[in-house]
Design a protein around this motif. Structure first.
Motif, short mmCIF file in Angstrom:
data_model
loop_
_atom_site.label_atom_id
_atom_site.label_comp_id
_atom_site.label_asym_id
_atom_site.label_seq_id
_atom_site.Cartn_x
_atom_site.Cartn_y
_atom_site.Cartn_z
N ALA A 115 2.31 -3.18 -7.84
CA ALA A 115 1.79 -3.27 -6.48
C ALA A 115 0.27 -3.37 -6.49
N ALA A 116 -0.37 -2.55 -7.33
CA ALA A 116 -1.84 -2.58 -7.43
C ALA A 116 -2.30 -3.93 -7.97
N GLU A 175 0.82 -1.21 0.00
CA GLU A 175 0.00 0.00 0.00
C GLU A 175 0.85 1.26 0.00
N GLU A 194 6.04 4.51 -12.13
CA GLU A 194 4.69 4.11 -12.48
C GLU A 194 4.60 2.59 -12.65
N ALA A 217 7.83 6.51 -6.25
CA ALA A 217 8.06 5.27 -6.98
C ALA A 217 7.72 5.44 -8.45
N ARG A 269 4.32 0.92 -9.24
CA ARG A 269 3.01 1.23 -8.66
C ARG A 269 1.94 0.30 -9.24
N LYS A 270 1.97 0.12 -10.55
CA LYS A 270 0.99 -0.75 -11.19
C LYS A 270 1.16 -2.19 -10.74
N LEU A 312 3.46 1.91 -1.70
CA LEU A 312 3.82 2.30 -3.06
C LEU A 312 2.68 3.07 -3.73
N LEU A 313 1.46 2.86 -3.28
CA LEU A 313 0.31 3.54 -3.88
C LEU A 313 -0.01 4.85 -3.17
N SER A 314 0.71 5.15 -2.09
CA SER A 314 0.45 6.38 -1.35
C SER A 314 1.22 7.55 -1.97
#
Length: 298
Positions: free
Chosen positions: A63-64, A46, A57, A55, A60-61, A48-50
């Motif tokens: 991690a999601a 989470e 792109e 980070a 981030r993707k 990485l998405l904050s």
């Protein structure tokens, strides 16, 4: 831009996370640079998405994607573990989850404390009473074996007084009647001696006039914790009143080893640890009992 790497070692899930939670499998390491080998930070997916993580792109993707690829399970073992951990804990009306704001509310403890105060006040003028406690709420009684114990119903409606021998076992409490009468007229009424049976010792029983009100189950800390993952969770009132062996370590009913529930595996495990030459602690989880079967706690 900072350098992060998603790893499968040293995952960051805790016992309050449900089985299947991505934190049991993945965590994030931050390095000094693209070629750096020294880890300077450990985070959850989470993070990485904050907005705090600088980070790329791509990561981030990723991690999601990983967060969306797993599905936590609201297992019975995990639910019982959470209720057991948050036993008697409620959030304030503000809804704050801060540990310093948690309200501890237990009707049993409230009425037991009331009864103990009444008994101790009655004992103040009795020189025959002295000595150390044998267990919570126990005061030795000189010349009449050695003590008494006060317990109560879980809803706080009734208290019980038992007489104890030197080794802490219960025996008939008839001789405590004079002291127990000190309960009458305050928070308690209908004080009486209650024979049980030949196998179980008699006791003093008193009803509670002003039973402590129950807290709203919706405010129980376990309910709030579980709803972070499962918003439709309904309060389990029976576990609020008695979580039994939901949290902690208990003897396995088959092998006798002390085991504890591990959400990572959704099983009971025999947990051991060792420290390596660098001072790092390594944990091991024995998930199999005799004949390769799972551990069980009854």
């Amino acid at each position: 831009m900072r350098t992060y790497k998603i790893v499968r070692e040293q995952a960051m899930g805790t016992f309050m996370c449900p089985p299947g939670f991505h934190g049991f499998t993945y965590s994030v390491h931050e390095f000094t640079g693209p070629r750096g080998r020294r880890v300077i930070g450990e985070y959850s997916l989470e993070y990485l998405l904050s907005g705090e993580a600088d980070a790329s792109e791509y990561i981030r993707k990723e991690a999601a994607r990983l967060i969306g690829s797993v599905k936590p399970t609201e297992s019975e073992g995990w639910v019982r573990s959470v209720y057991g951990y948050f036993k008697n804990c409620y959030v304030p009306e503000s809804g704050s989850r801060n540990a310093s704001d948690v309200i501890i509310h237990n009707p049993t403890e409230i009425v037991v404390d009331r009864a103990l105060k009444s008994l101790r006040d009655a004992f103040q003028n009795d020189d025959s009473l002295s000595g150390d406690n044998y267990r919570r709420g126990v005061t030795p009684i000189y010349g009449r074996r050695r003590g008494y114990e006060v317990t109560a119903k879980r809803d706080g409606s009734t208290v019980y007084i038992y007489a104890l021998t030197d080794d802490g076992t219960r025996y008939d409490a008839d001789h405590l009647s004079d002291y127990a009468n000190a309960l009458s007229g305050g928070h308690f009424n209908n004080v009486r001696h209650e024979p049980i049976c030949e196998k179980h010792a008699g006791r003093i029983v008193a009803n509670v006039r002003d039973v402590p009100p129950l807290m709203d189950p919706e405010r129980h800390s376990a309910v709030r914790c579980i709803r972070e993952y499962f918003p439709q969770h309904k309060p389990r009132v029976e576990l609020i009143e008695n979580p039994e062996k939901g949290y902690g370590s208990w003897p396995c009913s088959k092998c006798g080893k002390r085991v504890q529930y591990e959400a990572r595996y959704d099983k009971y495990a025999f947990v051991t640890s060792r420290i390596d030459g660098r001072g790092m602690t390594h944990w091991s989880y024995g998930l199999e009992c005799t004949n390769g079967e799972p551990h069980d706690v009854k």
